[in-house]
Every structure is written in structure tokens, then in C-alpha cells.
Design an enzyme around this catalytic site. Structure first.
Site, PDB file in Angstrom:
ATOM      1  N   THR A 219      19.882  11.620 -15.689  1.00 51.06           N
ATOM      2  CA  THR A 219      20.127  12.051 -17.063  1.00 51.06           C
ATOM      3  C   THR A 219      20.201  13.570 -17.193  1.00 51.06           C
ATOM      4  O   THR A 219      19.617  14.296 -16.410  1.00 51.06           O
ATOM      5  CB  THR A 219      19.014  11.557 -18.022  1.00 51.06           C
ATOM      6  OG1 THR A 219      18.822  10.179 -17.835  1.00 51.06           O
ATOM      7  CG2 THR A 219      19.303  11.848 -19.464  1.00 51.06           C
TER       8      THR A 219
ATOM      9  N   GLY B 147      18.561   2.594 -22.621  1.00 49.17           N
ATOM     10  CA  GLY B 147      17.301   3.337 -22.542  1.00 49.17           C
ATOM     11  C   GLY B 147      17.094   4.215 -23.754  1.00 49.17           C
ATOM     12  O   GLY B 147      17.604   3.948 -24.844  1.00 49.17           O
TER      13      GLY B 147
HETATM   14  N1  ASP Z   1      15.884   8.135 -19.704  1.00 45.93           N
HETATM   15  C1  ASP Z   1      16.951   7.480 -19.006  1.00 45.93           C
HETATM   16  C2  ASP Z   1      16.914   6.025 -19.252  1.00 45.93           C
HETATM   17  O1  ASP Z   1      15.851   5.461 -19.322  1.00 45.93           O
HETATM   18  C3  ASP Z   1      16.916   7.674 -17.550  1.00 45.93           C
HETATM   19  C4  ASP Z   1      16.618   9.041 -17.105  1.00 45.93           C
HETATM   20  O2  ASP Z   1      16.266   9.907 -17.849  1.00 45.93           O
HETATM   21  O3  ASP Z   1      16.773   9.280 -15.947  1.00 45.93           O
HETATM   22  O4  ASP Z   1      17.963   5.426 -19.311  1.00 45.93           O
END
Ligand code: ASP
Length: 392
Positions: free
Chosen positions: A230, A260
Site C-alpha cells: 500500500t 481492506g
Molecule cells: N491496508 C491494506 C489492506 O489491508 C494492506 C496494506 O496496507 O498493506 O488491504
């Protein structure tokens, strides 16, 4: 003209009060500033130039996050993101524009790489805030976004490795009697036989799949510990305008349709023009439950510094788990916090190792990586210990 309520005046007052003190993560000042996840570092320079030359805060932040979205080598965002359990890349993104108090979001989008821009298009061209799945894709196509295959060879091979490593439970991997085959009942024995042997076998499978030697341990680690990734970016300018954006391919190997925190306004990103902007990367499910970005903005509204506000949100996650470290060690979370006056902080549940501290990127005239303030030292998940992983 917008009427300012008594409550609004009080809130604005508390922010002004808080802005006087220097911050652990940076001095308060009114000059253009961008803060983002470390994978945005390479894209900060042109975005900062644009912001300094008067570009809108959201557009400058979007410049940063489009870097990883367009980069096939960044397997946590956009093109080349690690796919869901069926091998399909599904992207999530949201944005908030402080000056207009606008918000846009998309979830579970396939075949469109710049979902951050699609989120902006939802904000600017619809009366909605959030579009998901097929409808979001159709909207993006109608807006002229190109349709493309987002699964790169790199990500496809890691996905295949993930499938094959579940071979005791499904039909993927070697058939009965083929090299590398183990009957399901031997799985516990194999588990006892030690890390070295397992790593050796997985390394062989990775080689068979054509994963380059130097990439193999990284691929194996991604299979063992489904990675998060992300990018979030928040921006403020000299006028005190703020905006934020978050974009991701989400958790690797997720169940199709899983969304997410990244596209959830108030969790993955939240911006309040009277306070500032905040965003998150990490364990999405945990962050949704504490509405992390919104919590941080409210904390700052009530006078906390960016660092205090972010640490408080992390502690809230810890409390949700009854302070149980056996659970918390599996939770990674980083918050990027920018107050409208330019004070900022990056805070993280786990600080990483001395060799690989958890970092975030900033540009306020000087582009740099800074170490996050951590709630706990060390790496969250203790196995496999990343620095000790070597090609067997
Ligand atoms: N927060 C993101 C999710 O849960 C993943 C991430 O931040 O790497 O989809």
C-alpha cells in the site's frame, strides 16, 4: 458563506494551540509538505515541485501514489500487485480533498491500474462516495481509464508458489509419487523436521516456477507471511490546505471480494480541512475496527500532537486485543499523520530491526526518509526472522 459554529471555533482553537509546539516528527510550519509511505520516496521530487508551484494538494499527493501504481515491480499497489487467492489483482483506493471537503473511493477493482485517479473521478463526477467491483470498473472504463492485465509474471509466479505450498490440502503441486510429493498425513512430521528442510523444498519449487535465485527467499517470505503493502500520501500547502490519498492491491491471497481499510474513508485515509490529513498502511482489518485515520484526526482536533494522535490509535488496536502480545505480534500498522500547519509524524506498531527500521518519506523542501516512532521494538512476526533468511 460557510457558518462557523461555536464547536468549530473551539476545535480550530485547539488546533491553533497545538500548532505552537515543535513536533517529534517535524517542526510546525506553513510550507508545502508531502508525507507518505517509504515506497513513495522515489516519486516525491516532481510532486513537491508541483505543490510548491501551486498545484492542488490532492493532485500533488496523487502524483506520488501513481508512481507505485504504475511500477510493475511494486507488488503491493496497482500494476503488478499480488493477487487474490484466485490469481486476480483487485485494487482499492480512496481520497479526500480538504478544500472542497470531497471524498471518493473504489474497492475491489480489476484491470484498472490507477485506482487512486478513479477514486478522484468518483468524487468529481458522481453524487456517490464509493463504488465497488464490476460497477467501479464500468465507471472507470466510461471515464476513459484503460483496461489492462495487472498480473505481472513476477506476481503470477509468487502466486503459483503460494498455491503449490498448500499442496497437502488441495490439487495444486506435485501429484502422488511425483518428486516433492508428501502424503497429507505426513504434514505434521514435515512441520517438525525443521525450517531448513522446508526452505530447501520451497526453494526447489520456486526454481521450477522460474523465480530468479535472488528473488526466491523474498517470494517464499511472501508466501509464508502474506504481505501488506500500500501507499498513503498526505499533502499540505502554504495556505494550510490539506488532502490525502491511499491506494493498494490489498492483502496478498485474500478471498475474492475482500476489501481492506485502504478505500474506507476514516480508516485508510481521512482529511479534515480544519485539522489535517492521516492515512494508514498495514493490517486492514485491524485498522477498520478502530477507524484509524479518523481517530487520529479527532485526536489532533482535541489537541494531541501528530505523534501522540498516531500512537493513541495504535494503542487502541492493542487494547482491542486485550494487550495480548501473542496476537499483537501479528499486527503491522503504520500511520502517516500531517497536521494542516505542516507538523507531522510517522508511527508504527513495530519498529523493525536495527538494519531495517520502519521508515516513512517526507518532502518539505528536503526529500528524506525518517524512522517511524514505534510502539514496540523489533519485527512483528517472529517467524521467519527476515534478516536470517538466506538462500538454502
Ligand atoms: N491496508 C491494506 C489492506 O489491508 C494492506 C496494506 O496496507 O498493506 O488491504
Amino acid at each position: 458563506m460557510r457558518r462557523i459554529s461555536r464547536r468549530g471555533l473551539l476545535a480550530a482553537g485547539s488546533v491553533a494551540l497545538a500548532s505552537g509546539a515543535p513536533q517529534a516528527g517535524g517542526e510546525s510550519h506553513r510550507r508545502p509538505i508531502l508525507i507518505c509511505a517509504a515506497n513513495g520516496y522515489a516519486y516525491l521530487e516532481p510532486a513537491y515541485e508541483a505543490l510548491k508551484n501551486g498545484e492542488d494538494t490532492l493532485d500533488a499527493a496523487l502524483r506520488v501514489v501513481q508512481g507505485p501504481e504504475n511500477d510493475p515491480k511494486d507488488d503491493s499497489v496497482g500494476l503488478g500487485g499480488l493477487p487474490n487467492e484466485e490469481g486476480v489483482v483487485e485494487l482499492d483506493a480512496c481520497c479526500m480533498h480538504g478544500p472542497t471537503r470531497g471524498a471518493g473511493s473504489v474497492g475491489g477493482v480489476q484491470n484498472i491500474k490507477n485506482v487512486s485517479l478513479v477514486a478522484k473521478a468518483v468524487m468529481n463526477h458522481t453524487g456517490h462516495v464509493m463504488l465497488v467491483g464490476e460497477g467501479a470498473q464500468r465507471f472507470a472504463l466510461a471515464m476513459g481509464f484503460p483496461k489492462e492485465n495487472l498480473l505481472t509474471e513476477h506476481s503470477r509466479k509468487i502466486w503459483m508458489l503460494w498455491r503449490e505450498m498448500h499442496s497437502n490440502q488441495d490439487w495444486w503441486g506435485p501429484g502422488v509419487g511425483m518428486p516433492g510429493w508428501t502424503p497429507p498425513e505426513q504434514a505434521p512430521a514435515e512441520r517438525r523436521s525443521g525450517i531448513e528442510r522446508r526452505l530447501g523444498r520451497w526453494n526447489d519449487v520456486a526454481a521450477d516456477l522460474g523465480i530468479e535465485p535472488e528473488m526466491r527467499m523474498d517470494a517464499i517470505r511472501k508466501v509464508l507471511v502474506p504481505p501488506t503493502g500500500t501507499i498513503h500520501c498526505s499533502a499540505a500547502n502554504e495556505k494550510g490546505e490539506v488532502s490525502g490519498v491511499t491506494t493498494t492491491s490489498g492483502l496478498a491471497w485474500k478471498i475474492p471480494g475482500r476489501v481492506g481499510d485502504s478505500p474506507i474513508i476514516g480508516a485508510g485515509c481521512y482529511t479534515d480541512p480544519e485539522v489535517g490529513s492521516a492515512g494508514a498502511t498495514g493490517s486492514g482489518e485491524e485498522n477498520i475496527k478502530v477507524a484509524g485515520a479518523h481517530t487520529i484526526i479527532e485526536n489532533m482536533r482535541h489537541g494531541m500532537s501528530p505523534e501522540e494522535a498516531g500512537m493513541d490509535a495504535l494503542k487502541r488496536i492493542v487494547r482491542f486485543h486485550g494487550n495480548n502480545m501473542d496476537e499483537i505480534r501479528y499486527i503491522g500498522m503504520t500511520y502517516y499523520v500531517l497536521r494542516k500547519d505542516g507538523a507531522y509524524a510517522g508511527v508504527s506498531m513495530w519498529g523493525g530491526t536495527a538494519e531495517r527500521p520502519k521508515r516513512f518519506a517526507v518532502h518539505d523542501g528536503t526529500r528524506r526518509l525518517e524512522v517511524c516512532k514505534a510502539l514496540y521494538q523489533g519485527d512483528g512476526i517472529e517467524w521467519p526472522p527476515i534478516p536470517r533468511l538466506k538462500n538454502p
